[in-house]
Write a protein that holds these residues in place. Structure first.
Motif, PDB file in Angstrom:
ATOM      1  N   LEU A  19     -13.376   2.798   8.091  1.00  0.00           N
ATOM      2  CA  LEU A  19     -12.108   2.180   7.727  1.00  0.00           C
ATOM      3  C   LEU A  19     -11.323   3.021   6.718  1.00  0.00           C
ATOM      4  N   ALA A  20     -12.015   3.610   5.761  1.00  0.00           N
ATOM      5  CA  ALA A  20     -11.327   4.434   4.759  1.00  0.00           C
ATOM      6  C   ALA A  20     -10.643   5.623   5.436  1.00  0.00           C
ATOM      7  N   GLU A  21     -11.354   6.277   6.335  1.00  0.00           N
ATOM      8  CA  GLU A  21     -10.751   7.422   7.019  1.00  0.00           C
ATOM      9  C   GLU A  21      -9.575   6.990   7.889  1.00  0.00           C
ATOM     10  N   ARG A  22      -9.739   5.887   8.616  1.00  0.00           N
ATOM     11  CA  ARG A  22      -8.678   5.409   9.501  1.00  0.00           C
ATOM     12  C   ARG A  22      -7.447   4.966   8.716  1.00  0.00           C
ATOM     13  N   ARG A  23      -7.670   4.157   7.683  1.00  0.00           N
ATOM     14  CA  ARG A  23      -6.538   3.620   6.911  1.00  0.00           C
ATOM     15  C   ARG A  23      -5.838   4.704   6.086  1.00  0.00           C
ATOM     16  N   PRO A  68      -4.523  15.157   0.927  1.00  0.00           N
ATOM     17  CA  PRO A  68      -4.392  13.809   0.360  1.00  0.00           C
ATOM     18  C   PRO A  68      -5.141  12.755   1.177  1.00  0.00           C
ATOM     19  N   VAL A  69      -5.198  12.933   2.490  1.00  0.00           N
ATOM     20  CA  VAL A  69      -5.921  11.984   3.343  1.00  0.00           C
ATOM     21  C   VAL A  69      -7.419  12.038   3.033  1.00  0.00           C
ATOM     22  N   ARG A  70      -7.967  13.253   2.899  1.00  0.00           N
ATOM     23  CA  ARG A  70      -9.398  13.405   2.585  1.00  0.00           C
ATOM     24  C   ARG A  70      -9.711  12.847   1.194  1.00  0.00           C
ATOM     25  N   LEU A  71      -8.855  13.125   0.216  1.00  0.00           N
ATOM     26  CA  LEU A  71      -9.065  12.590  -1.132  1.00  0.00           C
ATOM     27  C   LEU A  71      -9.027  11.073  -1.132  1.00  0.00           C
ATOM     28  N   CYS A  72      -8.074  10.515  -0.414  1.00  0.00           N
ATOM     29  CA  CYS A  72      -7.945   9.061  -0.313  1.00  0.00           C
ATOM     30  C   CYS A  72      -9.220   8.458   0.285  1.00  0.00           C
ATOM     31  N   ALA A  73      -9.662   9.000   1.403  1.00  0.00           N
ATOM     32  CA  ALA A  73     -10.856   8.464   2.074  1.00  0.00           C
ATOM     33  C   ALA A  73     -12.091   8.600   1.193  1.00  0.00           C
ATOM     34  N   ASP A  74     -12.222   9.744   0.522  1.00  0.00           N
ATOM     35  CA  ASP A  74     -13.387   9.951  -0.345  1.00  0.00           C
ATOM     36  C   ASP A  74     -13.377   9.006  -1.544  1.00  0.00           C
ATOM     37  N   LEU A  75     -12.214   8.851  -2.179  1.00  0.00           N
ATOM     38  CA  LEU A  75     -12.119   7.948  -3.331  1.00  0.00           C
ATOM     39  C   LEU A  75     -12.420   6.504  -2.942  1.00  0.00           C
ATOM     40  N   ILE A  76     -11.773   6.061  -1.890  1.00  0.00           N
ATOM     41  CA  ILE A  76     -11.955   4.671  -1.468  1.00  0.00           C
ATOM     42  C   ILE A  76     -13.388   4.426  -1.019  1.00  0.00           C
ATOM     43  N   SER A  77     -13.953   5.352  -0.268  1.00  0.00           N
ATOM     44  CA  SER A  77     -15.344   5.188   0.172  1.00  0.00           C
ATOM     45  C   SER A  77     -16.283   5.110  -1.020  1.00  0.00           C
ATOM     46  N   TYR A  78     -16.089   6.005  -1.971  1.00  0.00           N
ATOM     47  CA  TYR A  78     -16.966   6.025  -3.144  1.00  0.00           C
ATOM     48  C   TYR A  78     -16.895   4.699  -3.900  1.00  0.00           C
TER      49      TYR A  78
END
Length: 151
Positions: free
Chosen positions: A129-133, A64-74
């Motif tokens: 920031l996406a990865e950290r948050r 879920p952390v990787r999906l979150c970071a990828d979605l937000i970054s995109y």
């Protein structure tokens, strides 16, 4: 007359079924779904997407952390670029409420960074920031009433 009619239709129906079956089997065999060794390396399959063998492990789903970071970054990069899709709402982007809050904060920070240091620096900031948050919020997935974990 009924017996003649039935007898007349039976061979045609049987022939039709055999024809449909033959076409179906031939169509499936030609699609590359077979596992003959001769089809490998002949240019019929994509070299960048190897097929797992019968004993290959199933690929793991992203966390879920990787999906979150990828979605937000995109989506943050789409917003920064002024993409026509940047105006979609949080549900259309596949974000939870909490992910959308993170996304919104990151987009504001990225715009400021772009004004100060350019687009490459803004994109790097988005990723960091996406990865950290997302890590701090453990994927930020449980804040949306309509979000369901993958099954």
């Amino acid at each position: 007359m009924g017996a003649t009619t039935r007898a007349g239709f039976r061979p045609a129906t049987a022939c039709g079924c055999v024809l449909v079956l033959a076409v179906t089997l031939t169509g499936c065999g030609g699609s590359g779904s077979g596992s003959s060794d001769n089809s490998r390396g002949s240019g019929g399959s994509s070299p960048s997407a190897p097929r797992p063998g019968p004993n290959s492990p199933t690929p793991q789903a992203p966390s879920p952390v990787r999906l979150c970071a990828d979605l937000i970054s995109y989506w943050a990069e789409q917003d920064l670029a002024g993409s026509r899709w940047a105006g979609l709402d949080w549900e259309q982007k596949g974000l939870s409420n909490q992910q959308y809050e993170i996304y919104d904060d990151i987009v504001h920070a990225a715009r400021t960074e772009r004004r100060r240091h350019g687009t490459p620096a803004a994109k790097a900031l988005i990723k960091r920031l996406a990865e950290r948050r997302c890590a701090a919020a453990n994927g930020a997935t449980h804040s949306s009433e309509n979000w369901r974990p993958p099954t």
